[in-house]
Design a protein around this motif. Structure first.
Motif, PDB file in Angstrom:
ATOM      1  N   TRP A  89      -4.610  -2.980  -6.100  1.00  0.00           N
ATOM      2  CA  TRP A  89      -4.326  -3.697  -7.103  1.00  0.00           C
ATOM      3  C   TRP A  89      -5.919  -4.759  -7.698  1.00  0.00           C
ATOM      4  O   TRP A  89      -5.912  -5.699  -6.588  1.00  0.00           O
ATOM      5  CB  TRP A  89      -3.358  -5.181  -6.702  1.00  0.00           C
ATOM      6  N   ASP A 457      -5.721  -3.659 -15.645  1.00  0.00           N
ATOM      7  CA  ASP A 457      -3.745  -3.528 -15.484  1.00  0.00           C
ATOM      8  C   ASP A 457      -3.684  -4.079 -14.490  1.00  0.00           C
ATOM      9  O   ASP A 457      -3.517  -4.106 -13.320  1.00  0.00           O
ATOM     10  CB  ASP A 457      -3.755  -2.415 -15.569  1.00  0.00           C
ATOM     11  N   ASN A 460      -0.615  -3.634 -12.537  1.00  0.00           N
ATOM     12  CA  ASN A 460      -0.509  -2.333 -12.444  1.00  0.00           C
ATOM     13  C   ASN A 460       0.842  -1.878 -13.383  1.00  0.00           C
ATOM     14  O   ASN A 460       2.463  -0.918 -13.216  1.00  0.00           O
ATOM     15  CB  ASN A 460       0.161  -2.114 -10.863  1.00  0.00           C
ATOM     16  N   TRP A 581      -0.524   1.173  -5.499  1.00  0.00           N
ATOM     17  CA  TRP A 581       0.027   1.884  -6.276  1.00  0.00           C
ATOM     18  C   TRP A 581       1.484   1.796  -6.661  1.00  0.00           C
ATOM     19  O   TRP A 581       2.217   2.648  -6.030  1.00  0.00           O
ATOM     20  CB  TRP A 581      -0.810   3.103  -7.816  1.00  0.00           C
TER      21      TRP A 581
END
Length: 582
Positions: A89, A457, A460, A581
């Protein structure tokens, strides 16, 4: 009544290039062209500023918001998206500065750990990132190949190298690594790169100008300390140039200054800012591009023998299309026209245009600013920028942060605001862009005096978000909410023979009859660092073939990957498990 983005962007500033003559910023002016007919095509991305709710609430302290005594206060700083704890993350690092007129804040830089729920926690103190002062640029990379990304920060004063200890903390190893300056310098841009392809990350640092408190002239003291007949901070023109530095990684945790031996120090007459290391001539060796304020930009071409040749002018990326110096600030590198070559976008001062250099092959460039539709707006001082596919249609769009350097100016010239909006241009394909107004949401309308931008991002969810530094205010954290059903793919390159961060790896994605190219960069935008996971919009394509050319020149191809996923590809191994993820 709230001013619409369209009316804000359609106003005309009264600043003229003639009024800038004799002052410290280059007076180059780029004439605009009329905006063409609107495409009418719906835009599939929209941005919401989530900073306050996410816990990113600390203002970026960087001098006074009323006036600027030295140019240091005007230049500002960058930021980074990075995964410092390897949990998959993206965390946030926001740089900060100090003040010449009020007490220095207790903490200047801020590290925020991603809570994986759209919020962040300030972990600056427990991480040990407590150095005070005027931080400017940030680059990220695993210089000791231990599997954890380290942080280098440039300063007006002493730069710092923070080694990631792998347990959530960092250690200042600047002195032990051989990177302590003999005297204070004005470090600005920086980048990790493997210029000699030995698997160890080397370090390039651009130095902006010589600024000394108590010795550098004050506003109005010299002819170059005026703008539009108003006394302002002096420079950069009129100030002594900085000297750029290249440090070779010795492979044992230390660096050796090779600025002279490599030929880097031959470039002496430039005010260097953002630095990007990328392989512009596609020969397998990283080159170095430096955006320079009020002086020609630099392109150091890698000679494959440990030396560089500065060739910005002969390759077409040093000057404007009319052969003039520009006040370059930020840099984006990408393949905006889908021809497999890395193009360059450089942002500039107000009254000038951002300049888009199209790579014709072999690092020979042409100015495509007007042909691409970007020559429609020259009213703002432009900083951090990116070539990113925000709506996942397979074409890289453009975002540009803006904000003036002289807060004093607005009081006399209301049409020259200190705070201004973020600019967004959608890529229509075939090498052409269209400026967006309200189509991407109202959040980016709010004016700030912005500087660095990081792209990545953070939640995610398969699209590109933005982190923006706002001087004197908290940062903006723009969450991208993509409404389109376009597909995407992300690639995380992890080196084994090459550096562990994969910096310099060239990633080619083939999908839907088209190819896209990106490289893993340690710095771009405006003295900032993006998410290392490379994001590609795929449009309607649901399957993609991936080829990675690693920094040592070897290639690795994996075919038939399903869209809408992140793939971690390990050099010589292939696809491995992702970290964190969802």
């Amino acid at each position: 009544m709230r001013q619409s983005r369209r009316s804000f962007l359609s106003a005309t500033l009264s600043v003229t290039a003639a009024a800038a003559l004799g002052q410290g910023i280059t007076p180059h002016r780029g004439a605009t062209l009329p905006r063409g007919k609107r495409s009418g095509i719906p835009y599939g991305a929209a941005f919401v500023d989530t900073a306050r709710g996410a816990g990113i609430a600390n203002p970026v302290w960087y001098g006074s918001s009323e006036s600027k005594k030295y140019v240091v206060e005007s230049v500002g700083c960058g930021c980074a998206f990075l995964d410092y704890d390897n949990d998959g993350w993206i965390d946030i690092l926001v740089l900060g500065g100090s003040s010449f007129s009020t007490p220095e804040p207790g903490i200047t830089n801020r590290l925020y750990r991603n809570n994986r729920d759209g919020t962040f926690r300030d972990v600056t103190l427990e991480a040990g990132l407590t150095k005070k002062g005027w931080a400017c640029g940030v680059c990220v990379g695993d210089y000791n190949n231990d599997g954890f990304d380290d942080i280098f920060l440039s300063y007006w004063g002493q730069n710092v190298l923070y080694r990631n200890n792998g347990n959530g903390t960092f250690s200042d190893v600047t002195r032990d690594a051989g990177l302590l300056n003999v005297a204070n310098r004005y470090g600005a841009g920086c980048t990790f790169l493997d210029y000699n392809r030995d698997g160890n990350l080397d370090l390039f640092v651009s130095n902006y100008a010589v600024v000394e408190e108590g010795k550098t002239p004050l506003p109005g003291d010299k002819p170059y300390c005026y703008f539009m007949n108003m006394p302002v901070n002096c420079g950069p023109r009129g100030l002594p140039f900085g000297r750029h530095s290249l440090y070779r990684n010795n492979g044992n945790g230390t660096f050796t200054d090779v600025s002279e031996a490599s030929g880097i120090s031959k470039a002496r007459n430039n005010y260097g800012l953002t630095v990007v290391a990328a392989d512009f001539d596609d020969d397998g060796w990283q080159d170095i591009y430096v955006a320079c304020d009020s002086s020609p930009a630099l392109l150091f071409m890698n000679q494959h023998d440990g030396t560089f040749s500065e060739e910005g002018a002969i390759r077409g990326v040093a000057y404007s299309n009319d052969g003039q110096e520009q006040a370059g600030m930020g840099v984006a590198v990408g393949d905006y026209d889908g021809d497999g070559r890395l193009d360059i976008l450089k942002t500039n001062f107000a009254e000038d245009l951002p300049v888009l250099y199209r790579n014709l092959g072999g690092a020979s460039f042409e100015d495509a600013t007007r042909a691409s539709g970007l020559a429609v707006d020259n009213r703002f001082v432009c900083w951090g920028t990116g070539l990113e596919d925000f709506d996942n249609d397979g074409w890289q769009d453009i975002a540009i942060a803006t904000g003036h350097v002289y807060p004093e100016l607005e009081r006399r010239y209301p049409d020259a605001p200190y705070k201004s909006p973020l600019l967004l241009y959608r890529n229509l394909g075939q090498g052409h862009f269209e400026e967006l107004f309200d189509e991407a949401g109202s959040a980016i309308l709010k004016p700030h005096s912005s500087r660095g931008v990081a792209f990545g991002d953070f939640d995610n969810d398969g699209d590109i978000d933005m982190l923006v530094v706002n001087l004197g205010e908290p940062p903006s954290l723009f969450r991208n909410d993509v409404a389109s059903k376009n597909h995407w793919i992300k690639i995380r390159a992890e080196g084994t023979v090459s550096n562990r961060s994969g910096i310099g790896a060239r990633i080619e994605v083939a999908a839907g009859g088209r190819k896209q190219v990106k490289e893993v960069l340690s710095q771009s935008s405006f003295v900032s660092c993006n998410d290392f996971r490379q994001h590609f919009g795929l449009g309607n394509a649901a399957v993609a073939d991936i080829t990675i050319r690693w920094p040592d020149g070897k290639r690795q191809t994996i075919a038939g990957l399903q869209a809408d996923r992140l793939y971690t590809i390990k050099e010589t191994v292939g696809i491995v498990a992702n970290r964190g993820w969802k």
